[in-house]
Structure formats: structure tokens, C-alpha cells
Design a protein around this motif. Structure first.
Motif, PDB file in Angstrom:
ATOM      1  N   PHE A   1      -7.180   5.982 -11.502  1.00  0.00           N
ATOM      2  CA  PHE A   1      -6.664   7.342 -11.317  1.00  0.00           C
ATOM      3  C   PHE A   1      -5.560   7.320 -10.269  1.00  0.00           C
ATOM      4  CE2 PHE A   1      -6.495  11.045  -8.558  1.00  0.00           C
ATOM      5  CZ  PHE A   1      -6.274  12.061  -9.466  1.00  0.00           C
ATOM      6  N   GLN A   2      -4.470   8.012 -10.534  1.00  0.00           N
ATOM      7  CA  GLN A   2      -3.421   8.111  -9.535  1.00  0.00           C
ATOM      8  C   GLN A   2      -2.585   9.362  -9.748  1.00  0.00           C
ATOM      9  OE1 GLN A   2      -0.943   4.602 -11.431  1.00  0.00           O
ATOM     10  NE2 GLN A   2       0.424   5.780 -10.111  1.00  0.00           N
ATOM     11  N   GLN A   3      -2.062   9.867  -8.642  1.00  0.00           N
ATOM     12  CA  GLN A   3      -1.013  10.861  -8.692  1.00  0.00           C
ATOM     13  C   GLN A   3       0.325  10.126  -8.628  1.00  0.00           C
ATOM     14  OE1 GLN A   3      -1.893  14.764  -6.577  1.00  0.00           O
ATOM     15  NE2 GLN A   3      -3.013  13.306  -5.306  1.00  0.00           N
ATOM     16  N   PHE A   4       1.410  10.878  -8.832  1.00  0.00           N
ATOM     17  CA  PHE A   4       2.719  10.222  -8.787  1.00  0.00           C
ATOM     18  C   PHE A   4       2.964   9.613  -7.411  1.00  0.00           C
ATOM     19  CE2 PHE A   4       7.435  10.555  -8.282  1.00  0.00           C
ATOM     20  CZ  PHE A   4       7.755   9.550  -9.169  1.00  0.00           C
ATOM     21  N   ARG A   5       2.603  10.352  -6.353  1.00  0.00           N
ATOM     22  CA  ARG A   5       2.712   9.827  -4.998  1.00  0.00           C
ATOM     23  C   ARG A   5       1.331   9.758  -4.361  1.00  0.00           C
ATOM     24  NH1 ARG A   5       7.884   9.168  -3.671  1.00  0.00           N
ATOM     25  NH2 ARG A   5       9.469  10.453  -4.682  1.00  0.00           N
ATOM     26  N   ARG A   6       1.242   9.049  -3.235  1.00  0.00           N
ATOM     27  CA  ARG A   6      -0.022   8.859  -2.549  1.00  0.00           C
ATOM     28  C   ARG A   6      -0.410  10.052  -1.681  1.00  0.00           C
ATOM     29  NH1 ARG A   6       1.164   2.743  -0.264  1.00  0.00           N
ATOM     30  NH2 ARG A   6       1.026   1.616  -2.244  1.00  0.00           N
TER      31      ARG A   6
ATOM     32  N   SER B   1      -2.766  17.145  -1.674  1.00  0.00           N
ATOM     33  CA  SER B   1      -2.197  18.465  -1.949  1.00  0.00           C
ATOM     34  C   SER B   1      -1.946  19.299  -0.696  1.00  0.00           C
ATOM     35  CB  SER B   1      -3.116  19.239  -2.905  1.00  0.00           C
ATOM     36  OG  SER B   1      -4.446  19.256  -2.437  1.00  0.00           O
ATOM     37  N   ARG B   2      -1.981  18.682   0.487  1.00  0.00           N
ATOM     38  CA  ARG B   2      -1.540  19.360   1.703  1.00  0.00           C
ATOM     39  C   ARG B   2      -0.130  18.959   2.099  1.00  0.00           C
ATOM     40  NH1 ARG B   2      -6.758  17.269   4.901  1.00  0.00           N
ATOM     41  NH2 ARG B   2      -6.086  15.460   3.683  1.00  0.00           N
ATOM     42  N   SER B   3       0.306  17.767   1.675  1.00  0.00           N
ATOM     43  CA  SER B   3       1.569  17.244   2.203  1.00  0.00           C
ATOM     44  C   SER B   3       2.502  16.714   1.130  1.00  0.00           C
ATOM     45  CB  SER B   3       1.274  16.125   3.215  1.00  0.00           C
ATOM     46  OG  SER B   3       0.565  15.067   2.599  1.00  0.00           O
ATOM     47  N   SER B   4       2.281  17.084  -0.122  1.00  0.00           N
ATOM     48  CA  SER B   4       3.185  16.657  -1.190  1.00  0.00           C
ATOM     49  C   SER B   4       3.844  17.874  -1.812  1.00  0.00           C
ATOM     50  CB  SER B   4       2.427  15.878  -2.262  1.00  0.00           C
ATOM     51  OG  SER B   4       1.528  16.733  -2.935  1.00  0.00           O
ATOM     52  N   ASN B   5       4.950  17.640  -2.484  1.00  0.00           N
ATOM     53  CA  ASN B   5       5.533  18.709  -3.284  1.00  0.00           C
ATOM     54  C   ASN B   5       4.620  18.935  -4.489  1.00  0.00           C
ATOM     55  OD1 ASN B   5       7.260  19.993  -5.424  1.00  0.00           O
ATOM     56  ND2 ASN B   5       8.782  19.850  -3.781  1.00  0.00           N
TER      57      ASN B   5
ATOM     58  N   LEU C   1       5.170   9.518   5.237  1.00  0.00           N
ATOM     59  CA  LEU C   1       3.844   8.962   5.473  1.00  0.00           C
ATOM     60  C   LEU C   1       2.751   9.886   4.968  1.00  0.00           C
ATOM     61  CD1 LEU C   1       4.358   7.720   9.141  1.00  0.00           C
ATOM     62  CD2 LEU C   1       4.547   6.375   7.039  1.00  0.00           C
ATOM     63  N   GLY C   2       1.597   9.277   4.625  1.00  0.00           N
ATOM     64  CA  GLY C   2       0.428  10.034   4.218  1.00  0.00           C
ATOM     65  C   GLY C   2      -0.450  10.389   5.399  1.00  0.00           C
ATOM     66  N   VAL C   3      -1.620  10.916   5.122  1.00  0.00           N
ATOM     67  CA  VAL C   3      -2.489  11.474   6.153  1.00  0.00           C
ATOM     68  C   VAL C   3      -2.864  10.426   7.200  1.00  0.00           C
ATOM     69  CG1 VAL C   3      -4.588  11.042   4.811  1.00  0.00           C
ATOM     70  CG2 VAL C   3      -4.566  12.854   6.542  1.00  0.00           C
ATOM     71  N   PRO C   4      -2.710  10.742   8.493  1.00  0.00           N
ATOM     72  CA  PRO C   4      -3.134   9.823   9.550  1.00  0.00           C
ATOM     73  C   PRO C   4      -4.613  10.015   9.863  1.00  0.00           C
ATOM     74  CG  PRO C   4      -2.126  11.748  10.530  1.00  0.00           C
ATOM     75  CD  PRO C   4      -2.083  11.956   9.036  1.00  0.00           C
ATOM     76  N   GLN C   5      -5.085   9.342  10.895  1.00  0.00           N
ATOM     77  CA  GLN C   5      -6.470   9.506  11.342  1.00  0.00           C
ATOM     78  C   GLN C   5      -6.734  10.987  11.660  1.00  0.00           C
ATOM     79  OE1 GLN C   5      -7.671   8.387  15.478  1.00  0.00           O
ATOM     80  NE2 GLN C   5      -8.793   6.753  14.410  1.00  0.00           N
TER      81      GLN C   5
END
Length: 698
Positions: free
Chosen positions: A104-109, A112-116, A684-688
Motif C-alpha cells: 500500500f502506498q500514497q503518491f508521497r510519504r 493527510s496533515r502535511s501533504s497536498n 520532510l515527513g512527520v518528525p518525532q
């Protein structure tokens, strides 16, 4: 009008009186879900068990779901995610639960809080390459893909409202099968037994972001009602690395809410399921002023009869809108304002299963979908800020499908086969551009086109002995280009991607074989090998410096192996899923430079392992390790997104009664997750992230 319809739906849910029943009637709210990675036929067995254990003649069985799965379902690579797994993720987001299924994957990593939102297309088996969904997502039987863009509105799909998720990898058939190119993700809403009368939760993290949700699900008349809401808000984290930040850089702020209501009643032999929902989502990406919004409203009516002649009838309507402001990464001025993208979708299906005797399950059905959308946007000179163009685009896609599937149970052997015919129309397409002086500089009206497409699937399952079962399947599939792919250009500065109104539908050919082991009640595992080929695959193809166009590739081929396993011993459990995929592009003509490349945004390896503990005192804990291998941002394989390994944690401890304290940790070791790499410009994606809060009723 749409708001009046939703208001009327809510009023009906509160006002509809229950139909009178005899005193010896019986209502059964037994939850309907299976254990993760279990054979898919267990879901059908559970539904059948409820219906077989009717205690009285005038029995009412209220499930709140569609018809049970057919005996041939296990022939295809299916994985179930239970409610407990859905609501114990570290992020509290649906996409976090879905990544338990490798492939399973979305187009980007990004989540739904930080992607278009338009990048939230989903796919399976490395059959990606652009942001549209190649997997069909259904909520209570209703397609959830955006009518214009084809993405999934994840922020509107609260995981705590779900009772079960089934992910079936491989080309689909049956209802709405023309969208199930890479597989089907079926979301089932939780019923009254799974939710309880009231559930609620409140959490906050170290960035003072909050997550609030609640549901009320009383038994009502000869069924139940449910109303639920969720609100997420926060300043967000920095998606831009510190070394690349400028005064205009901004955190990925978000503010989203969603509400839904459901009424399920038994009227005679028919179960009536009425559902309404609305959502609103606001996000900021990378720069101050780079704001986007998405909103939507849904309403659906489903009638299910589980008598000798089984019937599942569904009708739905959806409304969506999207806005997006693009900020130049060099001048930090507005370069594009996608100020309005209204879209609507309508559709329905009817499926009949006639009584043909024991060992034969025949499904006959038809479905219909219509998607209409329009784009209104303003382009600006990024240096001067002056308006340069007003642009308008849109069209209508329509699909009518007819299908038949049959399962034959022949002792230890189960055979299944299905045939589907789709008549589709691509109509009323246009693109118009007007300059700042009001002069039309481009006015394209695209020719209408239509055609028939036939797809099929077939499979077999052999129960070799009490432990081992063997399965094999072959299938074809179809996906129409979305209105977005056909007519809407877009920019992720400095790269512009043009639409292509001449795009052809994608067509899948694939086969697979698998083996499953049920060693004990607590130990199950299986493996699947597959070979899938998407002809006319739609991809964003580089045609010049900072310029791409959506084009049909000759093909994208994905071959690989998937392994799933689950172990449970008392309170301890382990659930694992891994996928290794060799995916390559076959490119000719303008796309010849891509021949042999891996599709963009497609990892070669992905895997997830979750260790869990469920104690007798209600203590729950889970630790998840995920790994995604490196993948390329672009089709030319010039910009690498490096591999990422992430650890997430979840724990809940009872305080009093059904009230629990909850702790969640996202990205425990603060791994750098690169979600975009445009010639060294990084997101970048979600940090700690640490979450603390309370829950009631989970």
C-alpha cells in the motif's frame, strides 16, 4: 441544495420512527470483523453464523453492512485489518493503519496533515507513478475517490468510526470494478455493538496540536443510529529542513473537521442504511500563504435483503471543492491561485444473488458512476504579482458497468470467475485561458468519446489439508483517466505539469499464486507471487526543462512477492507484512528515455511489523517497525528519496470503567523522512511526536 439535503438527512436520522415489530422479534448487533491476515472467507463465515443462529421465527438481524463475502473471495490476495488495529495507530490517521499492508502506498510519504490533498492517491503493488488512485476505496460500498482528482479524502475518514478494513490486491471486478485497477480497499463503518453508546477521545502533542473526536450510537427501534464528529488542528511541523528555510518558510499548519451520521433500520425483510457526511480541511504547505482547502458532502442510501433472494442496492451523491495557492520558491509571491474546483459525483449499484442451491453463489449486478468537475484558477507573474491569465477547464466522465460472478464449491476446491462490461463516456471537455485584458487566448473544446471495455477475473482455492491452502488467480482491470489528468495543468514550483485530453484508459493484465498456512489458531502466514502489467499507464513524463506532461506509457510492469504473517499467544501478538516488487516502465516514442526505469515515487521494498499486548485488565500496547526503501521523485531517476525506517508506539491504560489514558509516539527515533526532492529542494515527513490524552469507550 446540497446543504439542505444533508440537513434533511440528519433530520430523518433523528425523526424516523421505528417500525412496529412482534414481541418475539430479535435484534443482533454482533460485530462483523476478522483477524488481520486471516483468510478472507472467515468474514463470510461470521456473517453466515449470525444468520444461522436466529433464535426465533420473527428474527431481525441488523448488521449495518452489505452482503457477506462470497466463498471465492480467498482466491485473491486479501488482508483484513481489525478494529483494534485500526484504532491503535501512533498517528490516529487512517493511512497509518493501511500501511500495515505491504504494497500500500500514497503518491508521497506525507500523511493527510502535511501533504497536498491532490497527492493522496493510493495504489497497491508498486503500480503508481502519478497522484491518482489506481486502487478503489469504498466506504460502506460507496466509492470514496474524489470525482475530479481521484484522490482519497483521508482527513474525512476517521479511523475510530470504522469496524473493519479489507484490502484485496490485484485487479478487481464486481461493483465499481472499473476503478479497481490495482486492488480494492473496503472500509466498513462500525456498528452499535462495536462503538458502544458513546465513544470519545481528546489528545494533544508537544506542539500543542489537538485531536478531538466523539460518537453517539444508540440502539433505535429495529436498528441503531450513529452520529460522530472529529476535529484536528495544529501549527504543524517544519517540512522544510532548517538549512533550507527562508523568512517565507512556514510550518505545515492544519485545521480539519468532519461529521457523519448513519441510520440503520430493519423494515420487513430489508435493512435500510442511510448515511450522510461532511468535512472541511485547511492546510499550509512550505511557505506562508501557500494555503489549500478541501471540503465535501456525501449522502447515500443502501437497501440490503438477506433472504433467499439476496439483494444489495445503493445510491449516492457527493459534492467536493478544492482551492490551492502556489507560492514561488524564488520570489515567494503568489504565482497561481486555484480558487475554485467544484466537482460532483453520483452513482449507484444493484446486485442480486439468486438461490441456486448449496455450493453455488451467483452475483448479478449493474453499477453507474458520473463525475463532473470544473477548474477556475488565476495565474500571476511571480515577480511583479500582476495577474496574467484566468483559466477554466473541466468535463464529465460517466461509466455504466454490468457484471456477473459465480463461485462453485466442490469439496476442498472452490472455483470463482467473473465477467464485467463497461460502457464509458468522456464528454464536454474544455480548456480556456483569458489574459489580463480579458482577451481569450486559448479556447479548446475536446471531442466527446465513448467505448466498451470488457474485463474479467478467475481464481481457485484448494484446501489441501487442515493446515495448507493453495490459491491462484488471473484478472484484467480498467481505470479511466480522471478529469484532473485530462484537463487540469498544475505546478509544483518550478516544475509545471500539463494535462492531456487525449489520454486513454489504463488496462491491467495480471496473475498471481499463493499459499496460506493455518498452523494453529494463533499462527497463520502466507505468501503470494504476482505479475501485473498496466498498459497505457498514465504518468507525468518530462518533456523539457521544468516541464512535464501526463502521457500514456506503453506499460508499467510490477512483479514481486508479498508475505503476511500473524502470531497470537495469550495477550501477545505479532503481525507482519512485507512486499518486494520489481517495477519497470516500458517507454517508447516521447517516453523512450524512461524505458527500464522504475516508476516515480515507487519503492522496491516495504515492510511493517507490529508487536502488540492486550492484557486482561484492559491494558493495550503496540510497537510498529516500518521500512520503505529508496525511491525516485521523478521519472528520469535523478532525484532520490532515501530509504526510511520508522518506529511508532501506542499504549492505553484503563483509569476507571471505560475511561483510559492514552500515549502515542510517532517516529520514535526522529528518522528523517524525505517526502519530496526537487533538485535538492527537500520536504520532510512527520518528525518525532508525542501524544497524550484520554479515551472513553474504545
Amino acid at each position: 441544495m446540497k446543504f439542505l439535503l444533508l440537513a434533511s438527512c440528519g433530520a430523518v436520522m433523528l425523526a424516523v420512527p421505528a417500525a412496529a415489530q412482534n414481541d418475539d422479534s430479535y435484534m443482533d448487533f454482533t460485530p462483523q470483523f476478522t483477524q488481520a491476515d486471516d483468510a478472507a472467507n472467515e468474514s463470510a463465515a461470521e456473517d453466515d453464523a449470525i444468520l444461522a443462529n436466529v433464535p426465533a421465527r420473527n428474527t431481525i438481524v441488523v448488521i449495518g453492512r452489505g452482503l457477506a463475502s462470497t466463498p471465492g473471495t480467498p482466491a485473491y490476495s486479501a488482508v483484513d485489518i481489525t478494529r483494534d488495529q485500526i484504532v491503535t495507530t501512533a498517528s490516529g490517521r487512517l493511512e497509518d493503519a493501511l500501511v500495515r499492508v505491504a504494497g500500500f502506498q500514497q503518491f508521497r510519504r506525507s500523511d493527510s496533515r502535511s501533504s497536498n490533498p491532490t497527492a493522496q492517491g493510493v495504489t497497491l503493488r508498486a503500480l503508481g507513478g502519478n497522484a491518482s488512485s489506481r486502487a478503489l476505496v469504498l466506504l460502506d460500498g460507496v466509492p470514496m475517490l474524489d470525482p475530479f482528482f481521484g484522490h482519497v479524502p483521508f482527513s474525512a475518514l476517521a479511523p475510530e468510526r470504522l469496524g473493519n478494513i479489507r484490502v484485496t490486491r490485484g485487479g478487481g471486478s464486481g461493483p465499481f470494478g472499473s476503478g479497481a485497477l490495482a486492488g480494492t480497499i473496503e472500509l466498513d463503518s462500525a456498528n452499535a455493538a462495536e462503538l458502544g453508546l458513546f465513544t470519545g477521545q481528546a489528545l494533544a502533542n508537544q506542539r500543542n496540536e489537538t485531536e478531538l473526536s466523539a460518537s453517539l450510537a444508540p440502539r433505535l427501534g429495529n436498528g441503531f443510529a450513529m452520529v460522530a464528529g472529529r476535529w484536528d488542528r495544529g501549527q504543524g511541523f517544519w517540512t522544510t529542513p532548517e538549512s533550507q528555510r527562508v523568512p517565507a518558510s512556514a510550518r505545515a499548519a492544519y485545521d480539519s473537521w468532519s461529521v457523519s451520521g448513519q441510520l440503520v433500520q430493519q423494515l420487513g425483510d430489508v435493512e435500510v442504511q442511510l448515511r450522510g457526511a461532511a468535512f472541511d480541511d485547511e492546510r499550509t504547505l512550505r511557505f506562508a500563504g501557500a494555503d489549500n482547502t478541501s471540503q465535501g458532502q456525501d449522502i447515500s442510501l443502501r437497501l440490503v435483503s438477506r433472504g433467499p433472494w439476496q439483494v444489495d442496492a445503493l445510491a449516492y451523491a457527493q459534492w467536493r471543492n478544492f482551492t490551492n495557492v502556489v507560492i514561488s520558491s524564488t520570489t515567494f509571491n503568489k504565482s497561481l491561485d486555484q480558487k475554485d474546483t467544484p466537482a460532483s459525483g453520483q452513482g449507484g449499484k444493484i446486485e442480486v444473488r439468486p438461490p441456486l442451491g448449496e455450493g453455488v453463489t451467483l452475483r448479478l449486478g449493474a453499477d453507474y458512476r458520473r463525475a463532473e468537475g470544473n477548474l477556475l484558477e488565476d495565474a500571476y507573474n511571480a515577480t511583479t504579482g500582476a495577474l496574467t491569465q484566468n483559466r477554466f477547464a473541466g468535463g464529465v466522465n460517466t461509466n455504466l458497468g454490468l457484471y456477473a460472478e459465480n463461485d462453485w464449491e466442490l469439496g476442498a476446491l472452490t472455483l470463482t470467475g467473473g465477467l464485467r462490461a463497461d460502457r464509458y463516456w468522456i464528454e464536454d471537455g474544455y480548456y480556456r485561458a483569458v489574459n489580463a485584458a480579458g482577451t481569450t487566448i486559448r479556447d479548446d473544446q475536446y471531442a466527446d468519446r465513448s467505448d466498451w471495455a470488457v474485463t474479467w477475473r478467475a481464481g481457485a482455492v484448494v484446501q489441501a489439508n487442515e493446515v495448507v491452502s493453495l490459491r491462484a488467480a488471473a484478472y484484467t482491470g480498467l481505470r479511466l483517466p480522471t478529469l484532473n489528468e485530462l484537463y487540469r495543468p498544475f505546478a509544483v514550483f518550478p516544475v509545471t505539469t500539463n494535462a492531456n485530453a487525449a489520454l486513454l484508459p489504463e488496462k491491467l493484465e495480471g496473475y498471481e499464486a499463493g499459499i496460506d498456512f493455518a498452523v494453529t489458531d494463533g499462527l497463520r502466514f502466507g505468501a503470494t507471487v504476482f505479475d501485473n502489467r498496466v498498459r497505457n499507464a498514465i504518468a507525468n513524463v518530462t518533456i523539457g526543462t521544468n516541464l512535464r506532461q501526463r502521457q500514456n506509457l506503453e506499460a508499467v510492469r510490477a512483479r514481486g512477492v508479498e508475505v503476511n504473517g500473524a502470531w497470537q499467544s495469550g495477550p501477545f501478538g505479532i503481525d507482519a507484512s512485507v512486499a518486494f516488487t520489481d517495477a519497470t516502465v516500458r517507454g517508447t516514442g516521447a517516453a523512450a528515455a524512461l524505458d527500464g526505469n522504475r516508476p516515480s515515487q515507487t519503492p522496491q521494498f516495504s515492510g511493517s511489523v507490529t508487536a502488540s499486548y492486550t492484557g486482561a485488565q484492559g491494558i493495550r500496547a503496540a510497537a510498529t517497525l516500518r521500512h520503505v526503501s529508496g525511491q525516485f521523485e521523478d521519472d528520469l531517476e535523478t532525484d532520490l528519496l532515501k530509504a526510511a525506517t520508522v518506529v511508532d508506539l501506542f499504549a492505553s491504560v484503563p483509569i476507571a470503567g471505560r475511561l483510559s489514558a492514552v500515549a502515542r509516539v510517532e517516529n520514535l527515533f526522529d528518522t528523517e523522512i524525505i517526502t519530496r526532492n526537487q533538485a535538492g529542494s527537500i520536504d520532510l515527513g512527520v518528525p518525532q511526536t508525542f501524544w497524550l490524552g484520554v479515551r472513553y469507550g474504545f
